[in-house]
Enzyme design. Structure first.
Site, PDB file in Angstrom:
ATOM      1  N   HIS A   1      12.374  18.989 -21.702  1.00  0.00           N
ATOM      2  CA  HIS A   1      11.749  19.842 -20.688  1.00  0.00           C
ATOM      3  C   HIS A   1      12.092  21.330 -20.885  1.00  0.00           C
ATOM      4  O   HIS A   1      11.400  22.191 -20.342  1.00  0.00           O
ATOM      5  CB  HIS A   1      12.195  19.424 -19.287  1.00  0.00           C
ATOM      6  CG  HIS A   1      11.366  18.333 -18.667  1.00  0.00           C
ATOM      7  ND1 HIS A   1      10.009  18.433 -18.494  1.00  0.00           N
ATOM      8  CD2 HIS A   1      11.719  17.129 -18.145  1.00  0.00           C
ATOM      9  CE1 HIS A   1       9.557  17.327 -17.893  1.00  0.00           C
ATOM     10  NE2 HIS A   1      10.585  16.511 -17.669  1.00  0.00           N
TER      11      HIS A   1
ATOM     12  N   GLU B   1      15.456  18.201 -14.830  1.00  0.00           N
ATOM     13  CA  GLU B   1      15.627  19.194 -15.887  1.00  0.00           C
ATOM     14  C   GLU B   1      15.987  20.580 -15.365  1.00  0.00           C
ATOM     15  O   GLU B   1      15.446  21.576 -15.855  1.00  0.00           O
ATOM     16  CB  GLU B   1      14.343  19.245 -16.716  1.00  0.00           C
ATOM     17  CG  GLU B   1      13.085  19.746 -15.966  1.00  0.00           C
ATOM     18  CD  GLU B   1      12.291  18.665 -15.245  1.00  0.00           C
ATOM     19  OE1 GLU B   1      12.888  17.648 -14.852  1.00  0.00           O
ATOM     20  OE2 GLU B   1      11.079  18.858 -15.060  1.00  0.00           O
TER      21      GLU B   1
ATOM     22  N   TYR C   1       3.314  10.413 -17.678  1.00  0.00           N
ATOM     23  CA  TYR C   1       4.384  10.317 -18.677  1.00  0.00           C
ATOM     24  C   TYR C   1       3.917   9.640 -19.962  1.00  0.00           C
ATOM     25  O   TYR C   1       3.996  10.204 -21.050  1.00  0.00           O
ATOM     26  CB  TYR C   1       5.548   9.478 -18.118  1.00  0.00           C
ATOM     27  CG  TYR C   1       6.417  10.171 -17.108  1.00  0.00           C
ATOM     28  CD1 TYR C   1       6.009  10.305 -15.784  1.00  0.00           C
ATOM     29  CD2 TYR C   1       7.664  10.676 -17.450  1.00  0.00           C
ATOM     30  CE1 TYR C   1       6.812  10.909 -14.838  1.00  0.00           C
ATOM     31  CE2 TYR C   1       8.480  11.288 -16.513  1.00  0.00           C
ATOM     32  CZ  TYR C   1       8.052  11.400 -15.205  1.00  0.00           C
ATOM     33  OH  TYR C   1       8.851  12.011 -14.282  1.00  0.00           O
TER      34      TYR C   1
ATOM     35  N   GLU D   1       5.276  16.229 -18.003  1.00  0.00           N
ATOM     36  CA  GLU D   1       5.949  14.946 -18.262  1.00  0.00           C
ATOM     37  C   GLU D   1       5.420  14.212 -19.498  1.00  0.00           C
ATOM     38  O   GLU D   1       6.186  13.569 -20.211  1.00  0.00           O
ATOM     39  CB  GLU D   1       5.866  14.040 -17.026  1.00  0.00           C
ATOM     40  CG  GLU D   1       6.554  14.622 -15.787  1.00  0.00           C
ATOM     41  CD  GLU D   1       8.051  14.860 -15.951  1.00  0.00           C
ATOM     42  OE1 GLU D   1       8.643  14.350 -16.929  1.00  0.00           O
ATOM     43  OE2 GLU D   1       8.621  15.582 -15.101  1.00  0.00           O
TER      44      GLU D   1
ATOM     45  N   HIS E   1      15.077  13.415 -22.873  1.00  0.00           N
ATOM     46  CA  HIS E   1      13.944  13.743 -22.000  1.00  0.00           C
ATOM     47  C   HIS E   1      14.175  15.057 -21.246  1.00  0.00           C
ATOM     48  O   HIS E   1      13.352  15.970 -21.306  1.00  0.00           O
ATOM     49  CB  HIS E   1      13.709  12.585 -21.020  1.00  0.00           C
ATOM     50  CG  HIS E   1      12.565  12.814 -20.085  1.00  0.00           C
ATOM     51  ND1 HIS E   1      11.302  12.325 -20.309  1.00  0.00           N
ATOM     52  CD2 HIS E   1      12.486  13.515 -18.929  1.00  0.00           C
ATOM     53  CE1 HIS E   1      10.497  12.705 -19.337  1.00  0.00           C
ATOM     54  NE2 HIS E   1      11.192  13.428 -18.471  1.00  0.00           N
ATOM     55  N   GLU E   2      15.295  15.139 -20.564  1.00  0.00           N
ATOM     56  CA  GLU E   2      15.539  16.350 -19.761  1.00  0.00           C
ATOM     57  C   GLU E   2      15.690  17.581 -20.653  1.00  0.00           C
ATOM     58  O   GLU E   2      15.243  18.673 -20.314  1.00  0.00           O
ATOM     59  CB  GLU E   2      16.761  16.171 -18.853  1.00  0.00           C
ATOM     60  CG  GLU E   2      16.722  14.952 -17.931  1.00  0.00           C
ATOM     61  CD  GLU E   2      15.410  14.736 -17.184  1.00  0.00           C
ATOM     62  OE1 GLU E   2      14.657  15.703 -16.971  1.00  0.00           O
ATOM     63  OE2 GLU E   2      15.129  13.570 -16.829  1.00  0.00           O
TER      64      GLU E   2
ATOM     65  N   ASP F   1       4.161  13.993  -5.137  1.00  0.00           N
ATOM     66  CA  ASP F   1       4.963  12.914  -5.720  1.00  0.00           C
ATOM     67  C   ASP F   1       4.094  11.709  -6.088  1.00  0.00           C
ATOM     68  O   ASP F   1       4.471  10.895  -6.928  1.00  0.00           O
ATOM     69  CB  ASP F   1       6.089  12.498  -4.775  1.00  0.00           C
ATOM     70  CG  ASP F   1       7.189  13.571  -4.715  1.00  0.00           C
ATOM     71  OD1 ASP F   1       7.165  14.490  -5.571  1.00  0.00           O
ATOM     72  OD2 ASP F   1       8.049  13.497  -3.817  1.00  0.00           O
TER      73      ASP F   1
HETATM   74  N1  BES Z   1      11.108  16.034 -13.740  1.00  0.00           N
HETATM   75  C1  BES Z   1      11.357  14.652 -13.707  1.00  0.00           C
HETATM   76  C2  BES Z   1      11.731  14.140 -12.369  1.00  0.00           C
HETATM   77  C3  BES Z   1      10.723  14.417 -11.269  1.00  0.00           C
HETATM   78  C4  BES Z   1       9.373  14.540 -11.523  1.00  0.00           C
HETATM   79  C5  BES Z   1      11.181  14.578  -9.985  1.00  0.00           C
HETATM   80  C6  BES Z   1       8.496  14.828 -10.485  1.00  0.00           C
HETATM   81  C7  BES Z   1      10.304  14.844  -8.956  1.00  0.00           C
HETATM   82  C8  BES Z   1       8.949  14.968  -9.202  1.00  0.00           C
HETATM   83  C9  BES Z   1      12.384  14.239 -14.739  1.00  0.00           C
HETATM   84  O1  BES Z   1      12.313  14.968 -15.914  1.00  0.00           O
HETATM   85  C10 BES Z   1      12.103  12.828 -15.121  1.00  0.00           C
HETATM   86  O2  BES Z   1      11.030  12.579 -15.594  1.00  0.00           O
HETATM   87  N2  BES Z   1      13.042  11.937 -14.951  1.00  0.00           N
HETATM   88  C11 BES Z   1      12.906  10.552 -15.323  1.00  0.00           C
HETATM   89  C12 BES Z   1      13.734  10.330 -16.540  1.00  0.00           C
HETATM   90  C13 BES Z   1      13.148   9.619 -17.632  1.00  0.00           C
HETATM   91  C14 BES Z   1      11.713   9.528 -17.859  1.00  0.00           C
HETATM   92  C15 BES Z   1      14.005   9.506 -18.846  1.00  0.00           C
HETATM   93  C16 BES Z   1      13.433   9.706 -14.207  1.00  0.00           C
HETATM   94  O3  BES Z   1      14.006  10.262 -13.272  1.00  0.00           O
HETATM   95  O4  BES Z   1      13.278   8.502 -14.229  1.00  0.00           O
HETATM   96 ZN    ZN Z   2      10.527  14.566 -16.946  1.00  0.00          ZN
END
Ligand code: BES
Ligand code: ZN
Length: 634
Positions: free
Chosen positions: A325, A297, A408, A344, A321-322, A400
């Protein structure tokens, strides 16, 4: 055209890179307790308020050579030290700038590097000063950057660079206070080889000139460091609305624009629920397939995987989703990573609301059923402490690791629970108030709980019991009050699947129903652990699963073939694992392979080929599973 390295800045001032690589410390250095445990920053003493970057992007050396000017807000009048986060950065000089801008050399040191945190850059001050300037170079294997060679791009002519800063990788390309507790505005001058385009999480201009090799950016809203982002490559632009566009390699841009044509509708739907979109433009950058996430995002410029471009908009909930955010996360931000559910979970809830508003309830329900299935599966493998929304501080842990479906999906489920109890009218207003009243702030779970108590629970007594809230936030597993999502369309899929398994229908008749992505995913997820080879043959003949361009389907089909020892799928598996680096899509297949000695041997062979194209984040995940599997099967 040559991609010369760093001619613009005298290389002689930079000591050689290997000599400067911080040695890995044997013992972890722990950060201060009161502060974010995943950062060295001492935010009670001093905070960075603005960052001015001047970066030279060198594709040959795979390094960024840069200067970062940091404006400082001293919070403690006795403080004489600034601690910044770095990871594998080579620091050439640090200067202190006085109020008139006059620079003088600062005394600084790089502490020992911790495996997770990196190394603190400690700058000493005789007197508090308003700014410092750090001249530095990144490591070719910076954890937050991926450098792609020409052959790893769609166009094959130009190299590509992109960043992924979340959670704590910004420190591998900029020295800063790498904690979401700190927000700063930024500007940047980015020097790139011509005719490449640079984009950032800032004010990109679709008609910026590609002739000068210089791109200027401004982000005038304060953002946390994990939203700092850059990409450089042969990037074309196509407008999709009054404040939206897609950026992608030229061969992808048309398809991407078609797939993401509903973005403006999504923004309008979200504004209706939660108030104005506050960031100006909302553009989407489609990255090469090695991007390790689905989306990121980055403000004003979401970074996205190309794997959601499947031609029928069935995976555009990624955009929802993005985009969500822009409220939950970018506007109201978790102050440290233990509270990532505030980012999330809220975002996944808002995502579903956007999907419902734009594509209808059926689509939203199907997506919820799939997410909840994933949550149950993942939670079964997690330690009880990691099944909580309110996690313990992530001291000594890689943030991470907090990135699970608990944050989520359990997070979103909790908000749906509240929505049902209080009704939409009340709950929507409550959530909008949460975003408005904490806009551009970093918050923790306790702040949310207090807000919830005051603005929902106390105002509308008798709707929920304290023990019910407590169960959602502080207990493992799913509480009794978790009502599973239901989908009528999925009921039909389940019935068809039973008929097929009972031999009452053949696969061709199932395929004739022309299921969408979600129905196909649900079909696959309900199949037994293993199938007979002839059943898999039949499914593949009807649905053409082997070699599917749909990663959500591949992610479920290939592990099933592996568990069933259906080796016919192996060539397709190999191509899939080499061609795509999105972690979530490839991990289930890697893990299924590693469960048997034969599969493990195959996986090792494929990994040797996939690895050079993988992002460090995906490489690390595969490597760690591989190490674990080899311990079991030496
Ligand atoms: N912000 C996240 C990606 C992220 C979170 C990267 C924590 C590193 C550390 C992003 O918004 C996300 O959740 N992406 C998901 C997409 C989905 C849930 C639609 C993904 O990458 O799978
Ligand atoms: Zn996210």
């Amino acid at each position: 055209m040559a991609y010369s390295g760093f001619l613009p800045i005298a290389w002689s001032v930079m000591p050689s890179i290997p000599a400067l690589l911080p040695a890995l410390a044997l013992f972890a250095v722990t950060a201060q307790a009161a502060n974010d445990p995943n950062s060295y920053a001492e935010t009670d003493k001093v905070r960075v308020t603005n960052l001015a970057l001047d970066l030279h992007v060198g594709f040959k050396s795979r390094q960024i050579l840069g200067k970062a000017e940091l404006s400082l807000d001293w919070r403690d009048k006795n403080a004489r030290e600034l601690k910044l986060d770095t990871r594998s950065l080579s620091i050439a000089t640090v200067e202190i700038l006085d109020a008139s801008g006059k620079a003088s050399p600062a005394s600084f040191s790089l502490g020992a590097a911790d495996k997770i945190l990196g190394a603190p850059l400690i700058v000493k001050f005789d007197a508090q000063a308003p700014k410092i300037r750090v001249s530095y170079a990144t490591h070719p294997e910076a954890s937050g950057l991926q450098w792609l060679s020409e052959t790893q791009t769609a166009g094959k002519k130009h190299p590509f660079l992109f960043s992924q800063s979340q959670a704590i990788h910004a420190r591998s390309w900029v020295p800063l206070q790498d904690t979401p507790a700190v927000r700063f505005t930024y500007s940047a001058d980015i020097h790139v080889p011509k005719p490449l385009r640079a984009v950032m999480s800032a004010n990109n201009s679709p008609d910026a000139s590609l002739e000068t090799g210089l791109f200027r950016f401004e982000m005038d809203k304060p953002i946390p460091s994990y939203l700092l982002a850059i990409a450089v490559g042969d990037i074309a632009v196509k407008s999709t609305g009054p404040r939206t566009a897609v950026y992608a390699e030229p061969s992808m841009v048309e398809k991407a624009a078609k797939e993401f044509e509903d973005t403006e509708k999504m923004i309008v739907a979200t504004e209706k629920l939660y108030g104005d979109y506050r960031w100006g433009r909302y553009d989407i950058l489609v990255l090469p397939p090695s991007f390790p996430f689905g989306g990121m995002e980055n403000p004003r410029m979401t970074f996205a995987t190309p794997t959601v471009i499947v031609g029928d908009k069935s995976l555009t909930s990624l955009v929802a989703h993005e985009l969500a955010h822009s409220w939950s996360g970018n506007l109201v931000t978790n102050s440290s990573w233990k509270d990532i559910w505030l980012n999330e979970g809220f975002t996944s809830y808002v995502e579903t609301r956007i999907i419902e508003a734009v594509y209808g309830r059926e689509q939203a329900d199907m997506e919820d059923v799939i997410s909840q299935f994933g949550l149950r599966q993942e939670m079964a493998e997690l330690a009880a402490n990691d099944q909580l929304l309110m996690l313990a501080p992530l001291t000594g842990r890689d943030p991470d690791e907090a990135l699970t479906d608990v944050a989520y999906i359990k997070g979103a489920w909790f908000l749906s629970f509240l929505e049902k109890r209080y009704g939409r009218a009340v709950f929507d207003k409550f959530l909008r108030g949460w975003f408005d009243q904490h806009a551009f702030q970093s918050v923790d779970s306790d702040t949310f709980v207090a807000y919830l108590q005051k603005n929902l629970i106390d105002k509308h007594p008798g709707k929920v019991k304290p023990a019910e809230i407590e169960a959602w936030l502080k207990q493992p597993g799913l509480p009794d009050t978790a009502e599973p999502a239901k989908s009528a369309r999925f009921d039909k899929v389940v019935a068809a699947r039973s008929d097929w398994q009972a031999g009452k229908r053949d696969a061709a008749s199932l395929a004739a129903a022309k299921w969408g992505t979600q129905e196909t995913v649900h079909f696959l997820e309900g199949l037994p652990e293993k199938l007979e080879a002839k059943q898999l043959d039949e499914l593949d003949a009807a649905f053409h699963f082997n070699g599917t361009a749909n990663g959500e389907i591949a992610q479920r089909w290939y592990p099933l073939t592996v568990r069933s020892a259906y080796t016919k799928a192996r060539p397709a598996i190999e191509a899939f694992l080499i061609g795509i680096g999105r972690r979530k899509l490839v991990m289930p297949t890697w893990e299924a392979l590693m469960a048997t000695p034969e599969g493990l041997a195959f996986a090792e062979g494929v990994f040797a080929k996939a690895r050079p194209g993988y992002h460090p984040i995906t490489t690390a995940s595969v490597q760690s599973k591989l190490d674990g599997a080899k311990k079991k099967n030496p």
